[in-house]
Design a protein around this motif. Structure first.
Motif, PDB file in Angstrom:
ATOM      1  N   PRO A 150       0.822  -1.217   0.000  1.00  0.00           N
ATOM      2  CA  PRO A 150       0.000   0.000   0.000  1.00  0.00           C
ATOM      3  C   PRO A 150       0.852   1.261   0.000  1.00  0.00           C
ATOM      4  O   PRO A 150       1.854   1.354   0.708  1.00  0.00           O
ATOM      5  CB  PRO A 150      -0.814  -0.126   1.294  1.00  0.00           C
ATOM      6  N   GLY A 151       0.441   2.228  -0.832  1.00  0.00           N
ATOM      7  CA  GLY A 151       1.150   3.494  -0.891  1.00  0.00           C
ATOM      8  C   GLY A 151       2.344   3.501  -1.813  1.00  0.00           C
ATOM      9  O   GLY A 151       3.077   4.499  -1.865  1.00  0.00           O
ATOM     10  N   PHE A 152       2.552   2.424  -2.580  1.00  0.00           N
ATOM     11  CA  PHE A 152       3.716   2.326  -3.473  1.00  0.00           C
ATOM     12  C   PHE A 152       3.283   1.861  -4.865  1.00  0.00           C
ATOM     13  O   PHE A 152       2.268   1.184  -5.032  1.00  0.00           O
ATOM     14  CB  PHE A 152       4.746   1.348  -2.914  1.00  0.00           C
ATOM     15  N   ARG A 153       4.094   2.232  -5.864  1.00  0.00           N
ATOM     16  CA  ARG A 153       4.005   1.680  -7.211  1.00  0.00           C
ATOM     17  C   ARG A 153       5.201   0.761  -7.392  1.00  0.00           C
ATOM     18  O   ARG A 153       6.242   0.930  -6.738  1.00  0.00           O
ATOM     19  CB  ARG A 153       4.052   2.780  -8.278  1.00  0.00           C
ATOM     20  N   GLU A 154       5.069  -0.224  -8.262  1.00  0.00           N
ATOM     21  CA  GLU A 154       6.200  -1.081  -8.592  1.00  0.00           C
ATOM     22  C   GLU A 154       6.705  -0.721  -9.976  1.00  0.00           C
ATOM     23  O   GLU A 154       5.929  -0.288 -10.844  1.00  0.00           O
ATOM     24  CB  GLU A 154       5.821  -2.560  -8.526  1.00  0.00           C
ATOM     25  N   ALA A 155       8.002  -0.903 -10.185  1.00  0.00           N
ATOM     26  CA  ALA A 155       8.600  -0.619 -11.490  1.00  0.00           C
ATOM     27  C   ALA A 155       9.753  -1.588 -11.721  1.00  0.00           C
ATOM     28  O   ALA A 155      10.408  -2.026 -10.776  1.00  0.00           O
ATOM     29  CB  ALA A 155       9.093   0.822 -11.569  1.00  0.00           C
ATOM     30  N   VAL A 156       9.978  -1.926 -12.986  1.00  0.00           N
ATOM     31  CA  VAL A 156      11.109  -2.768 -13.357  1.00  0.00           C
ATOM     32  C   VAL A 156      12.105  -1.903 -14.116  1.00  0.00           C
ATOM     33  O   VAL A 156      11.772  -1.286 -15.134  1.00  0.00           O
ATOM     34  CB  VAL A 156      10.670  -3.971 -14.216  1.00  0.00           C
ATOM     35  N   VAL A 157      13.330  -1.843 -13.605  1.00  0.00           N
ATOM     36  CA  VAL A 157      14.411  -1.056 -14.184  1.00  0.00           C
ATOM     37  C   VAL A 157      15.654  -1.943 -14.249  1.00  0.00           C
ATOM     38  O   VAL A 157      16.064  -2.521 -13.243  1.00  0.00           O
ATOM     39  CB  VAL A 157      14.713   0.191 -13.321  1.00  0.00           C
TER      40      VAL A 157
ATOM     41  N   SER B  88       6.903  -9.964  -6.120  1.00  0.00           N
ATOM     42  CA  SER B  88       7.560  -9.190  -7.178  1.00  0.00           C
ATOM     43  C   SER B  88       7.584  -9.937  -8.513  1.00  0.00           C
ATOM     44  O   SER B  88       7.841  -9.328  -9.557  1.00  0.00           O
ATOM     45  CB  SER B  88       8.990  -8.826  -6.771  1.00  0.00           C
ATOM     46  N   GLN B  89       7.312 -11.245  -8.480  1.00  0.00           N
ATOM     47  CA  GLN B  89       7.478 -12.044  -9.694  1.00  0.00           C
ATOM     48  C   GLN B  89       6.406 -11.807 -10.747  1.00  0.00           C
ATOM     49  O   GLN B  89       6.660 -11.991 -11.943  1.00  0.00           O
ATOM     50  CB  GLN B  89       7.551 -13.528  -9.337  1.00  0.00           C
ATOM     51  N   ALA B  90       5.203 -11.383 -10.342  1.00  0.00           N
ATOM     52  CA  ALA B  90       4.141 -11.158 -11.330  1.00  0.00           C
ATOM     53  C   ALA B  90       4.527 -10.029 -12.279  1.00  0.00           C
ATOM     54  O   ALA B  90       4.381 -10.147 -13.503  1.00  0.00           O
ATOM     55  CB  ALA B  90       2.824 -10.846 -10.628  1.00  0.00           C
ATOM     56  N   GLY B  91       5.028  -8.929 -11.724  1.00  0.00           N
ATOM     57  CA  GLY B  91       5.450  -7.820 -12.571  1.00  0.00           C
ATOM     58  C   GLY B  91       6.626  -8.182 -13.449  1.00  0.00           C
ATOM     59  O   GLY B  91       6.695  -7.800 -14.621  1.00  0.00           O
ATOM     60  N   MET B  92       7.577  -8.936 -12.903  1.00  0.00           N
ATOM     61  CA  MET B  92       8.724  -9.365 -13.697  1.00  0.00           C
ATOM     62  C   MET B  92       8.289 -10.277 -14.834  1.00  0.00           C
ATOM     63  O   MET B  92       8.803 -10.188 -15.960  1.00  0.00           O
ATOM     64  CB  MET B  92       9.740 -10.084 -12.809  1.00  0.00           C
ATOM     65  N   ALA B  93       7.331 -11.171 -14.560  1.00  0.00           N
ATOM     66  CA  ALA B  93       6.846 -12.085 -15.601  1.00  0.00           C
ATOM     67  C   ALA B  93       6.200 -11.309 -16.745  1.00  0.00           C
ATOM     68  O   ALA B  93       6.383 -11.640 -17.923  1.00  0.00           O
ATOM     69  CB  ALA B  93       5.858 -13.084 -15.008  1.00  0.00           C
ATOM     70  N   GLU B  94       5.465 -10.261 -16.413  1.00  0.00           N
ATOM     71  CA  GLU B  94       4.842  -9.445 -17.457  1.00  0.00           C
ATOM     72  C   GLU B  94       5.896  -8.793 -18.339  1.00  0.00           C
ATOM     73  O   GLU B  94       5.783  -8.766 -19.567  1.00  0.00           O
ATOM     74  CB  GLU B  94       3.948  -8.375 -16.832  1.00  0.00           C
TER      75      GLU B  94
ATOM     76  N   ILE C  90      18.216  -7.467 -24.115  1.00  0.00           N
ATOM     77  CA  ILE C  90      16.936  -7.932 -23.571  1.00  0.00           C
ATOM     78  C   ILE C  90      17.173  -8.878 -22.399  1.00  0.00           C
ATOM     79  O   ILE C  90      16.442  -8.848 -21.402  1.00  0.00           O
ATOM     80  CB  ILE C  90      16.083  -8.584 -24.682  1.00  0.00           C
ATOM     81  N   GLY C  91      18.202  -9.713 -22.491  1.00  0.00           N
ATOM     82  CA  GLY C  91      18.533 -10.574 -21.359  1.00  0.00           C
ATOM     83  C   GLY C  91      18.782  -9.772 -20.095  1.00  0.00           C
ATOM     84  O   GLY C  91      18.331 -10.133 -19.002  1.00  0.00           O
ATOM     85  N   GLN C  92      19.501  -8.656 -20.224  1.00  0.00           N
ATOM     86  CA  GLN C  92      19.735  -7.775 -19.077  1.00  0.00           C
ATOM     87  C   GLN C  92      18.413  -7.247 -18.533  1.00  0.00           C
ATOM     88  O   GLN C  92      18.182  -7.192 -17.322  1.00  0.00           O
ATOM     89  CB  GLN C  92      20.623  -6.594 -19.504  1.00  0.00           C
ATOM     90  N   ARG C  93      17.537  -6.889 -19.432  1.00  0.00           N
ATOM     91  CA  ARG C  93      16.291  -6.234 -19.022  1.00  0.00           C
ATOM     92  C   ARG C  93      15.275  -7.200 -18.421  1.00  0.00           C
ATOM     93  O   ARG C  93      14.364  -6.775 -17.699  1.00  0.00           O
ATOM     94  CB  ARG C  93      15.691  -5.483 -20.221  1.00  0.00           C
ATOM     95  N   VAL C  94      15.393  -8.480 -18.724  1.00  0.00           N
ATOM     96  CA  VAL C  94      14.458  -9.447 -18.120  1.00  0.00           C
ATOM     97  C   VAL C  94      15.000 -10.026 -16.827  1.00  0.00           C
ATOM     98  O   VAL C  94      14.406 -10.933 -16.245  1.00  0.00           O
ATOM     99  CB  VAL C  94      14.093 -10.590 -19.100  1.00  0.00           C
TER     100      VAL C  94
END
Length: 283
Positions: A70-77, A106-112, A221-225
């Motif tokens: 709660p109170g946060f957004r998640e991001a993949v960088v 955290s894995q759901a966002g990474m999977a997307e 892309i490997g780095q980014r995933v």
């Protein structure tokens, strides 16, 4: 887990550092120099992206959305999950684990992110070893030098016999300036990529070739995933498997994922007798 903050503070992003600057395919990529994440003007997601870019204007944000916290957004960088407070002031890095559910949230966002990035790689750039009618297809970031990548390829016939199609992507783990990178470019530029990849993994000579290859873009892309080691096995839904898995273990894991998703997995073939190492994957 490596710290992301020094990478955010550098003059360039993690993925820009990883990209080979003279590779035409990287420059031609629609994702080169930008992330996948998009946000409506004035939204809390845009605020999160702006907060990250206030640290480094050139970072690539591949995902942003509501966090389980709660109170946060998640991001993949740079292949890592971070959490940004809704007011854009605080940043947390690392896995978010639900103690009650015993689950890494955290894995759901990474999977997307993995699904979306892998979808940018066309079939023509993949080196495919597949049965006639596979039950499952996995993408595998591979390196011709690593021992477990070679072990996986030695067993490619058994993966295929168990109904698993393997689609190889290039990840020369020593980096763009290495002999490993040059060798993988030769593989991807060969007239028979399957034969060249099998030869390289068996320490046989591969004629040196050069062309407009996708190797640098696959590496990026490997780095980014979130790749941290090879082989990296990614399922169709974006799930990352834990490194090398023997054929029967991978089939069982794919069946479990299918059952959890509500799909009825096909009946797995019976295990075959053990074969001598190196008997598969030579096509």
């Amino acid at each position: 887990m490596k710290s992301l903050l020094p990478l955010l503070l550098c003059a360039v992003s993690l993925t820009a550092c990883a990209r080979a600057p003279d590779d035409a395919s990287a420059a031609a990529s629609p994702q080169a120099g930008q992330g996948l994440a998009r946000a409506a003007a004035g939204s809390v997601d845009e605020r999160a992206i702006r907060a990250l870019q206030s640290i480094n204007p050139r970072i690539e944000v591949d995902h942003v959305g509501k966090a389980p916290l709660p109170g946060f957004r998640e991001a993949v960088v740079g292949g890592q999950m971070v959490y940004i407070s809704d007011d854009g002031r605080y940043l947390l890095q690392g896995a978010l684990f639900d103690v009650v559910e015993k689950k890494d949230l955290s894995q759901a966002g990474m999977a997307e992110v993995r699904r979306r990035l892998l979808a940018t790689i066309p079939a023509s750039e993949r080196i495919v070893f597949a049965p006639a009618d596979p039950d499952y297809t996995v993408s595998v970031f591979t390196d011709v030098e690593c021992g477990y990548c070679r072990k996986l390829h030695q067993e490619i016939d058994e993966y295929n016999r168990l109904g698993i199609a393997v689609e190889y992507l290039a990840f020369p783990r020593m980096g763009p300036a290495s002999e490993d990178f040059t060798k993988m470019v030769s593989v991807w530029c060969a007239s028979d990529r399957r034969q060249a990849l099998s030869a390289a993994k068996a320490d046989l000579p591969v004629p040196k070739r050069d062309c407009t290859s996708p190797v640098a873009r696959h590496y990026d892309i490997g780095q980014r995933v979130g790749l941290t080691g090879t082989p990296m096995i990614v399922t169709a839904d974006g799930t990352q498997m834990p490194g090398y898995m023997p054929p029967a273990d991978l089939r069982a894991a794919l069946d479990r994922l299918a059952a959890e998703a509500g799909a009825a997995p096909a009946a797995a073939p019976s295990p075959s007798p053990a074969r001598a190492p190196g008997s598969g994957g030579s096509s």
